[in-house]
Design an enzyme around this catalytic site. Structure first.
Site, PDB file in Angstrom:
ATOM      1  N   CYS A 183      54.765  40.119  58.899  1.00 52.55           N
ATOM      2  CA  CYS A 183      54.735  38.695  58.588  1.00 52.55           C
ATOM      3  C   CYS A 183      55.988  38.047  59.152  1.00 52.55           C
ATOM      4  O   CYS A 183      57.057  38.654  59.212  1.00 52.55           O
ATOM      5  CB  CYS A 183      54.671  38.507  57.077  1.00 52.55           C
ATOM      6  SG  CYS A 183      54.871  36.799  56.523  1.00 52.55           S
ATOM      7  N   GLU A 228      49.567  36.194  53.074  1.00 50.75           N
ATOM      8  CA  GLU A 228      50.071  34.857  53.396  1.00 50.75           C
ATOM      9  C   GLU A 228      49.754  33.843  52.289  1.00 50.75           C
ATOM     10  O   GLU A 228      50.532  32.917  52.051  1.00 50.75           O
ATOM     11  CB  GLU A 228      49.499  34.381  54.731  1.00 50.75           C
ATOM     12  CG  GLU A 228      49.878  35.253  55.927  1.00 50.75           C
ATOM     13  CD  GLU A 228      51.370  35.431  56.119  1.00 50.75           C
ATOM     14  OE1 GLU A 228      52.143  34.546  55.694  1.00 50.75           O
ATOM     15  OE2 GLU A 228      51.779  36.459  56.684  1.00 50.75           O
TER      16      GLU A 228
END
Length: 330
Positions: free
Chosen positions: A130, A284
């Site tokens: 990420c 996310e």
């Protein structure tokens, strides 16, 4: 008869030549290079060395919150701040600041703290991940690292060590009904229905353990959360880096942006070199709701890195405790 045979032979030879050319082109075509591959080129480096490419590592560690120009300036306070910071960021010297950043990275991922780019550290650094920093403003904002005993949904949690983290300032949504829409500047591998289905499933993982409800609206409607596939520089000051490297990123409440790197090979049923869309979406969405990274528990959804071909779609107990603590639901 002879001319016909000669013509046929010429055609066959031409076809063979074309096939050979095609095979040669396919074999010589370079495969996609992982955006973090440069880290392998500085493997084994340690303080005191000057090795080409170390300035890219400094950028990597700065991007993910481990290296700060302010630290370099403070250690060299007799010089012009801007000159010191720029020289450090752009040179290939393995200096004290870089060693300190490497050690911080190693501590965060529970690696042996050597300060050198050993094999284990390089392996961890080159994993796709990420794009949100692990450390925010010199603080990973951990809220609990102690054991406690609480009852949650008729289950007793005994001696569970919490490691969840929040964004700086603990931003959170002030409403529980959130809408989302899809707006992309690039296309991705899965069909749109597969994307919608994977994201809807990801939202429901969080809905089941919190007070939130999520509803998709049309791309032309106003929405709390905007999901999209984008490539390279896409206007949010956090450009993607192509295949490998950073897979996606999202913003803390209440900005509501969730972006996937369109240059990745996305799938809802990932093969060896594909990324599972739902696994990354669940992660996310955790950021969109206000959770930070959790490098202490590899099985947690909020762990920063991912593996190609693997799926990790279910929330860990630490993820559940984090979201409920942030919104006072415990």
């Amino acid at each position: 008869m002879a001319p016909k045979i000669s013509t046929l032979r010429s055609i066959i030879l031409l076809l063979l030549a074309l096939m050979l050319s095609l095979v040669t082109n396919i074999q010589s075509k370079p495969s996609k290079q992982n955006a973090f591959e440069f880290i392998n080129n500085v493997k084994g480096c340690h303080k005191g060395q000057n090795v080409s490419g170390l300035h890219h590592l400094k950028q990597y560690l700065e991007n993910f919150g481990y290296l700060h120009n302010d630290d370099v300036v403070h250690r060299n306070h007799k010089h012009d701040n801007n000159v010191v910071a720029n020289n450090h960021a752009n040179n290939d010297v393995f200096d004290d600041a870089l060693e300190s950043a490497v050690k911080s990275y190693q501590r965060n991922f529970h690696l042996e703290v050597t300060g050198t780019l050993d094999s284990a550290t390089v392996k961890q650094m080159t994993m796709p991940r990420c794009g949100i920093p692990d450390v925010i403003n010199n603080n990973n904002t951990k809220k609990s690292t102690s054991s406690d005993k609480k009852v949650y949904k008729n289950r007793k949690l005994i001696n569970f060590v919490s490691h969840y983290s929040f964004f700086q300032g603990n931003p959170r949504w002030q409403k529980s009904r959130l809408t989302y829409r899809f707006r992309s500047s690039a296309s991705a591998a899965p069909g749109m229905e597969n994307v919608r289905s994977a994201c809807a499933s990801a939202f429901q993982k969080w809905a089941r353990v919190s007070h939130f409800t999520f509803e998709e609206v049309s791309s032309s409607s106003q929405a709390d959360i905007e999901i999209g596939f984008h490539g390279g520089n896409h206007g949010d000051n956090y450009p993607f880096d192509g295949f490998g490297g950073t897979l996606a990123h999202a913003f803390a409440p209440s900005r509501g942006w969730l972006h996937f790197d369109a240059d990745e090979s996305w799938s809802v049923n990932p093969g060896r070199n594909q990324v599972d869309l739902e696994s990354v979406a669940v992660h996310e969405i955790g950021h969109v709701l206000g959770l930070g990274h959790e490098p202490n528990i590899p099985n947690a959804i909020m762990y920063p890195t991912f593996s190609y071909g693997a799926t990790k779609r279910d929330l860990h107990e630490d993820d559940v405790r984090g979201i409920r603590a942030l919104y006072g639901l415990n």
